[in-house]
Design a protein around this motif. Sequence first.
Motif, PDB file in Angstrom:
ATOM      1  N   ILE A 288      67.078  14.082  -4.388  1.00 40.31           N
ATOM      2  CA  ILE A 288      67.411  15.118  -3.405  1.00 40.31           C
ATOM      3  C   ILE A 288      66.473  16.294  -3.646  1.00 40.31           C
ATOM      4  CG2 ILE A 288      69.186  16.671  -2.538  1.00 40.31           C
ATOM      5  CD1 ILE A 288      69.745  13.699  -2.009  1.00 40.31           C
ATOM      6  N   ARG A 289      65.693  16.621  -2.649  1.00 41.10           N
ATOM      7  CA  ARG A 289      64.697  17.694  -2.812  1.00 41.10           C
ATOM      8  C   ARG A 289      65.310  19.060  -2.537  1.00 41.10           C
ATOM      9  NH1 ARG A 289      59.387  17.008   0.486  1.00 41.10           N
ATOM     10  NH2 ARG A 289      58.814  15.800  -1.366  1.00 41.10           N
ATOM     11  N   ALA A 320      68.826  24.195   3.234  1.00 43.08           N
ATOM     12  CA  ALA A 320      69.131  22.764   3.331  1.00 43.08           C
ATOM     13  C   ALA A 320      68.317  21.964   2.309  1.00 43.08           C
ATOM     14  CB  ALA A 320      68.833  22.260   4.740  1.00 43.08           C
ATOM     15  N   GLU A 322      67.014  17.814   1.134  1.00 44.06           N
ATOM     16  CA  GLU A 322      66.435  16.656   1.837  1.00 44.06           C
ATOM     17  C   GLU A 322      66.420  15.442   0.914  1.00 44.06           C
ATOM     18  OE1 GLU A 322      62.107  15.421   3.833  1.00 44.06           O
ATOM     19  OE2 GLU A 322      62.379  17.351   2.808  1.00 44.06           O
ATOM     20  N   ILE A 324      64.720  12.293  -0.504  1.00 46.61           N
ATOM     21  CA  ILE A 324      63.371  11.752  -0.659  1.00 46.61           C
ATOM     22  C   ILE A 324      63.502  10.308  -1.137  1.00 46.61           C
ATOM     23  CG2 ILE A 324      61.131  12.014  -1.769  1.00 46.61           C
ATOM     24  CD1 ILE A 324      61.893  14.299   0.135  1.00 46.61           C
TER      25      ILE A 324
END
Length: 333
Positions: A288-289, A320, A322, A324
Amino acid sequence: MRQKTAGIQDVARLSGVSTATVSRALSHPERVAESTREAVLRAVQETGYVANSLARNLRRRRTGSILALVPNLANPFFSQILSGLSSVLSPAGYGLLIADTLADPDPRARLAHYFDSGLVDGLVVFDATLPDPALMQRAHPPLLMACEWRGELPSVTVDNAEGAAIAIRHLLESGHRRIAHVTGPRGNVLTESRLQGAAGALAEAGLALHDDWTFTGDFGIASGAQAAARWLALADRPTAVFCASDEMACGFMGALQQAGIAVPGEVSVIGFDDIEVAGHLTPALTTIRQPRRDIGERAAHLLVDMIDQRSLMGPSERIAVELIRRQSVKSPG
């Protein structure tokens, strides 16, 4: 003959704007049009203008310094955040000081020192375990939390619970139903938020986070390796593991590979953070980036605004995360 030192009036004349606009372009570049900013910077370069920051700070009763209080400077997670902070603070006329809260035997006394000494104009605090300024009953400069948070203090954070839920949903969509979790240290706000998000996503699928499959870590590599030893000792092993930090995921994967366990062949692994090394592991780590540079930039902008407004309160922002997708997750065999 001694050459005249360029002043702000020279920059304003050459760039075709007012001195107030020059000052704004140099201290708050995000507040002026790009064309204006470029014209001012060209004029600064041509004239050789150097702002007299010391005199300006004396007039404004400021030191020109911002302090970042970081828990464990050895953690690579903070590198891009600090870079983002500096990229905004430097053009605004502030130097960035950094202190490691874990290296301080008496953080309460150290914090009181920074509050009382007038050495800094503001603080960015990454460690929610530090004493609450209100409870210390001390006047303090503008203070903003980043990554971690506490109470009503302004902060810049990511949605940690949702990030953990995204990680679990990805494992579920990949076919996993036997999912373990390596947490951060007990009582930490990031630990609790990510644990809540992971448990909630499992509950949505009619599953539970088993106590035997929940391993306590400290966000560091060694604790990830220790969690791997516990996973190896299980008679009934989960097919996937969500680690609450990439460092723990690195330690977990490394220990398993040394034991001859294939990732993701025998167990899938997903992390949280997307530190630089995550994409260079074998296999590359699904994670999770957190947009770490953005966190630093937004924190700097908000803190500078608080300083300019001479306010101890400011807005909070949530950024937020993201997913990956890389090679450390696959369907269970």
